[in-house]
Design a protein around this motif. Structure first.
Motif, PDB file in Angstrom:
ATOM      1  N   MET A   1     -24.306  -5.496 -21.204  1.00 42.11           N
ATOM      2  CA  MET A   1     -23.828  -6.744 -21.805  1.00 42.11           C
ATOM      3  C   MET A   1     -22.518  -7.160 -21.130  1.00 42.11           C
ATOM      4  SD  MET A   1     -24.933  -7.104 -25.674  1.00 42.11           S
ATOM      5  CE  MET A   1     -24.063  -5.819 -26.539  1.00 42.11           C
ATOM      6  N   ALA A   2     -22.116  -8.415 -21.342  1.00 44.52           N
ATOM      7  CA  ALA A   2     -20.914  -8.915 -20.660  1.00 44.52           C
ATOM      8  C   ALA A   2     -20.193  -9.931 -21.535  1.00 44.52           C
ATOM      9  CB  ALA A   2     -21.327  -9.582 -19.354  1.00 44.52           C
ATOM     10  N   LEU A   3     -18.860  -9.911 -21.405  1.00 47.22           N
ATOM     11  CA  LEU A   3     -18.061 -10.929 -22.088  1.00 47.22           C
ATOM     12  C   LEU A   3     -18.002 -12.165 -21.198  1.00 47.22           C
ATOM     13  CD1 LEU A   3     -15.095  -8.817 -23.478  1.00 47.22           C
ATOM     14  CD2 LEU A   3     -17.001  -9.810 -24.756  1.00 47.22           C
ATOM     15  N   LEU A   4     -18.148 -13.333 -21.799  1.00 45.80           N
ATOM     16  CA  LEU A   4     -18.191 -14.583 -21.043  1.00 45.80           C
ATOM     17  C   LEU A   4     -16.877 -15.341 -21.245  1.00 45.80           C
ATOM     18  CD1 LEU A   4     -21.799 -15.421 -22.224  1.00 45.80           C
ATOM     19  CD2 LEU A   4     -21.143 -14.424 -20.032  1.00 45.80           C
ATOM     20  N   LYS A   5     -16.473 -16.116 -20.223  1.00 46.88           N
ATOM     21  CA  LYS A   5     -15.198 -16.846 -20.285  1.00 46.88           C
ATOM     22  C   LYS A   5     -15.414 -18.191 -21.001  1.00 46.88           C
ATOM     23  CE  LYS A   5     -11.440 -18.218 -17.178  1.00 46.88           C
ATOM     24  NZ  LYS A   5     -11.214 -19.530 -17.727  1.00 46.88           N
ATOM     25  N   ILE A   6     -14.582 -18.424 -21.990  1.00 48.30           N
ATOM     26  CA  ILE A   6     -14.721 -19.660 -22.793  1.00 48.30           C
ATOM     27  C   ILE A   6     -13.884 -20.791 -22.189  1.00 48.30           C
ATOM     28  CG2 ILE A   6     -14.285 -20.678 -25.074  1.00 48.30           C
ATOM     29  CD1 ILE A   6     -14.987 -17.933 -26.283  1.00 48.30           C
ATOM     30  N   LEU A   7     -14.518 -21.943 -21.969  1.00 51.31           N
ATOM     31  CA  LEU A   7     -13.815 -23.121 -21.446  1.00 51.31           C
ATOM     32  C   LEU A   7     -12.925 -23.711 -22.534  1.00 51.31           C
ATOM     33  CD1 LEU A   7     -16.829 -24.980 -19.752  1.00 51.31           C
ATOM     34  CD2 LEU A   7     -15.184 -23.443 -18.647  1.00 51.31           C
ATOM     35  N   HIS A   8     -11.792 -24.266 -22.118  1.00 52.15           N
ATOM     36  CA  HIS A   8     -10.860 -24.875 -23.073  1.00 52.15           C
ATOM     37  C   HIS A   8     -10.731 -26.376 -22.851  1.00 52.15           C
ATOM     38  CE1 HIS A   8      -8.648 -20.861 -24.105  1.00 52.15           C
ATOM     39  NE2 HIS A   8      -9.819 -20.967 -24.668  1.00 52.15           N
ATOM     40  N   PHE A   9     -10.690 -27.139 -23.949  1.00 50.38           N
ATOM     41  CA  PHE A   9     -10.405 -28.565 -23.945  1.00 50.38           C
ATOM     42  C   PHE A   9      -9.090 -28.806 -23.200  1.00 50.38           C
ATOM     43  CE2 PHE A   9      -8.311 -32.148 -26.266  1.00 50.38           C
ATOM     44  CZ  PHE A   9      -9.234 -33.136 -25.997  1.00 50.38           C
ATOM     45  N   PRO A  10      -8.968 -29.800 -22.313  1.00 53.97           N
ATOM     46  CA  PRO A  10      -9.904 -30.892 -22.044  1.00 53.97           C
ATOM     47  C   PRO A  10     -10.809 -30.662 -20.826  1.00 53.97           C
ATOM     48  CG  PRO A  10      -7.767 -31.462 -21.141  1.00 53.97           C
ATOM     49  CD  PRO A  10      -7.640 -30.056 -21.678  1.00 53.97           C
ATOM     50  N   ASP A  11     -11.265 -29.451 -20.585  1.00 52.76           N
ATOM     51  CA  ASP A  11     -12.132 -29.171 -19.427  1.00 52.76           C
ATOM     52  C   ASP A  11     -13.368 -30.093 -19.474  1.00 52.76           C
ATOM     53  OD1 ASP A  11     -14.083 -28.009 -17.682  1.00 52.76           O
ATOM     54  OD2 ASP A  11     -12.875 -26.178 -17.680  1.00 52.76           O
ATOM     55  N   PRO A  12     -13.585 -30.893 -18.411  1.00 51.94           N
ATOM     56  CA  PRO A  12     -14.702 -31.859 -18.434  1.00 51.94           C
ATOM     57  C   PRO A  12     -16.083 -31.198 -18.524  1.00 51.94           C
ATOM     58  CG  PRO A  12     -13.644 -31.817 -16.264  1.00 51.94           C
ATOM     59  CD  PRO A  12     -12.779 -30.998 -17.166  1.00 51.94           C
ATOM     60  N   ARG A  13     -16.166 -29.919 -18.183  1.00 50.79           N
ATOM     61  CA  ARG A  13     -17.485 -29.235 -18.261  1.00 50.79           C
ATOM     62  C   ARG A  13     -17.962 -29.113 -19.700  1.00 50.79           C
ATOM     63  NH1 ARG A  13     -15.811 -24.230 -14.525  1.00 50.79           N
ATOM     64  NH2 ARG A  13     -13.894 -24.559 -15.738  1.00 50.79           N
ATOM     65  N   LEU A  14     -17.010 -29.189 -20.659  1.00 50.74           N
ATOM     66  CA  LEU A  14     -17.397 -29.163 -22.078  1.00 50.74           C
ATOM     67  C   LEU A  14     -18.154 -30.430 -22.481  1.00 50.74           C
ATOM     68  CD1 LEU A  14     -14.130 -27.666 -23.595  1.00 50.74           C
ATOM     69  CD2 LEU A  14     -16.403 -26.626 -23.728  1.00 50.74           C
ATOM     70  N   ARG A  15     -18.152 -31.443 -21.609  1.00 50.21           N
ATOM     71  CA  ARG A  15     -18.814 -32.725 -21.908  1.00 50.21           C
ATOM     72  C   ARG A  15     -20.254 -32.769 -21.384  1.00 50.21           C
ATOM     73  NH1 ARG A  15     -16.127 -34.388 -26.026  1.00 50.21           N
ATOM     74  NH2 ARG A  15     -13.927 -34.739 -25.689  1.00 50.21           N
ATOM     75  N   THR A  16     -20.734 -31.667 -20.790  1.00 44.81           N
ATOM     76  CA  THR A  16     -22.089 -31.628 -20.215  1.00 44.81           C
ATOM     77  C   THR A  16     -23.137 -31.541 -21.328  1.00 44.81           C
ATOM     78  OG1 THR A  16     -21.077 -30.353 -18.432  1.00 44.81           O
ATOM     79  CG2 THR A  16     -23.484 -30.426 -18.480  1.00 44.81           C
ATOM     80  N   GLN A  17     -24.218 -32.294 -21.159  1.00 48.00           N
ATOM     81  CA  GLN A  17     -25.343 -32.256 -22.111  1.00 48.00           C
ATOM     82  C   GLN A  17     -26.226 -31.061 -21.759  1.00 48.00           C
ATOM     83  OE1 GLN A  17     -26.982 -34.803 -24.179  1.00 48.00           O
ATOM     84  NE2 GLN A  17     -25.292 -36.266 -24.178  1.00 48.00           N
ATOM     85  N   ALA A  18     -26.465 -30.182 -22.718  1.00 49.66           N
ATOM     86  CA  ALA A  18     -27.296 -28.990 -22.459  1.00 49.66           C
ATOM     87  C   ALA A  18     -28.778 -29.377 -22.387  1.00 49.66           C
ATOM     88  CB  ALA A  18     -27.068 -27.980 -23.568  1.00 49.66           C
ATOM     89  N   LYS A  19     -29.517 -28.626 -21.546  1.00 51.53           N
ATOM     90  CA  LYS A  19     -30.960 -28.890 -21.376  1.00 51.53           C
ATOM     91  C   LYS A  19     -31.764 -27.949 -22.284  1.00 51.53           C
ATOM     92  CE  LYS A  19     -31.213 -31.203 -17.101  1.00 51.53           C
ATOM     93  NZ  LYS A  19     -29.924 -31.141 -16.426  1.00 51.53           N
ATOM     94  N   PRO A  20     -32.946 -28.393 -22.739  1.00 50.66           N
ATOM     95  CA  PRO A  20     -33.768 -27.503 -23.574  1.00 50.66           C
ATOM     96  C   PRO A  20     -34.198 -26.259 -22.798  1.00 50.66           C
ATOM     97  CG  PRO A  20     -34.663 -29.746 -23.554  1.00 50.66           C
ATOM     98  CD  PRO A  20     -33.562 -29.707 -22.539  1.00 50.66           C
ATOM     99  N   VAL A  21     -34.355 -25.147 -23.513  1.00 48.21           N
ATOM    100  CA  VAL A  21     -34.874 -23.903 -22.919  1.00 48.21           C
ATOM    101  C   VAL A  21     -36.396 -24.046 -22.845  1.00 48.21           C
ATOM    102  CG1 VAL A  21     -35.158 -21.421 -23.331  1.00 48.21           C
ATOM    103  CG2 VAL A  21     -32.942 -22.542 -23.786  1.00 48.21           C
ATOM    104  N   GLN A  22     -36.964 -23.794 -21.648  1.00 49.41           N
ATOM    105  CA  GLN A  22     -38.416 -23.964 -21.479  1.00 49.41           C
ATOM    106  C   GLN A  22     -39.180 -22.762 -21.996  1.00 49.41           C
ATOM    107  OE1 GLN A  22     -39.651 -26.839 -20.644  1.00 49.41           O
ATOM    108  NE2 GLN A  22     -37.617 -27.664 -20.217  1.00 49.41           N
ATOM    109  N   LYS A  23     -38.621 -21.543 -21.758  1.00 49.67           N
ATOM    110  CA  LYS A  23     -39.309 -20.319 -22.176  1.00 49.67           C
ATOM    111  C   LYS A  23     -38.263 -19.290 -22.588  1.00 49.67           C
ATOM    112  CE  LYS A  23     -42.792 -17.110 -20.569  1.00 49.67           C
ATOM    113  NZ  LYS A  23     -42.639 -16.003 -19.656  1.00 49.67           N
ATOM    114  N   VAL A  24     -38.459 -18.647 -23.739  1.00 46.76           N
ATOM    115  CA  VAL A  24     -37.514 -17.611 -24.175  1.00 46.76           C
ATOM    116  C   VAL A  24     -37.931 -16.288 -23.512  1.00 46.76           C
ATOM    117  CG1 VAL A  24     -36.452 -16.456 -26.139  1.00 46.76           C
ATOM    118  CG2 VAL A  24     -37.129 -18.855 -26.329  1.00 46.76           C
ATOM    119  N   ASP A  25     -37.402 -16.050 -22.323  1.00 46.74           N
ATOM    120  CA  ASP A  25     -37.775 -14.853 -21.550  1.00 46.74           C
ATOM    121  C   ASP A  25     -36.622 -13.825 -21.586  1.00 46.74           C
ATOM    122  OD1 ASP A  25     -35.876 -16.000 -19.917  1.00 46.74           O
ATOM    123  OD2 ASP A  25     -37.291 -16.657 -18.380  1.00 46.74           O
TER     124      ASP A  25
END
Ligand code: K1U
Ligand code: ZN
Length: 167
Positions: A1-25
């Motif tokens: 397992m791994a710890l992930l880095k959290i983006l902080h406001f006002p980072d523009p990447r927080l404005r990205t629209q997430a895409k649906p997951v096609q397959k739960v693999d």
């Protein structure tokens, strides 16, 4: 397992629209495990993949005091909402800022779980708030967007100063 880095406001990447997951693999299940590990470590009661710069529709939540009731929602959709509530919210991407925000009181959500099974749940109080807050992240929306632009600008300046000092 791994710890992930959290983006902080006002980072523009927080404005990205997430895409649906096609397959739960296996790759998605591994990402879900990392999201839970990160959320428990910080600690938070929720985390959206968007906050760690992964633009897939995945959120993890655990509002229990014992931290033993994990809830994973993949491709979540709000089917129904009723009433309003005004609750204090925080955000791991907007550290040390807490504001009262108005949201629906009760929501019904349809999603897939980490096994790829469909689930429907009705939530109220803090669980309802948390699910709405996390679904907003997947749409590139932050709780500060519900505040006045003046308040949002002040928060942005404060966090940018903090980030510059830390760098
Ligand atoms: O999405 C996030 O940034 C997580 C956020 C979720 C949330 C909290 C409160 C209202 C709405 C949404 C947090 O977890 S902020 C941290 C927090 O509230 C908390 C942390 C540890 C224990 C209890 C609460
Ligand atoms: Zn948040």
């Amino acid at each position: 397992m791994a710890l992930l880095k959290i983006l902080h406001f006002p980072d523009p990447r927080l404005r990205t629209q997430a895409k649906p997951v096609q397959k739960v693999d296996k790759a998605i299940q591994s990402l879900v495990a990392n999201l839970f590990e990160t959320m428990y470590q910080v600690p938070g009661v929720g985390l959206a993949a968007t906050q760690v710069n992964i633009h897939k529709q995945i959120i993890v939540i655990d509002i229990s005091e014992e931290r033993n009731q994990p809830l994973c929602l993949i491709n979540p959709k709000i089917l129904a909402s009723e009433g309003t509530q005004r609750t204090e919210e925080g955000c791991l991407s907007v550290p040390d800022i807490f504001e009262k925000i108005e949201r629906s009181e009760r929501i019904t959500v349809q999603a897939l779980n980490e096994k790829g099974e469909s689930l429907t749940l009705t939530a109220n109080e803090i669980l309802s708030v948390c699910i709405q807050h996390e679904i907003d992240h997947l749409k590139g929306k932050l709780f500060v967007d519900y505040l006045s632009s003046l308040k949002r600008q002040r928060i942005s300046k404060k966090l940018l100063n903090k980030q510059r000092k830390a760098a």
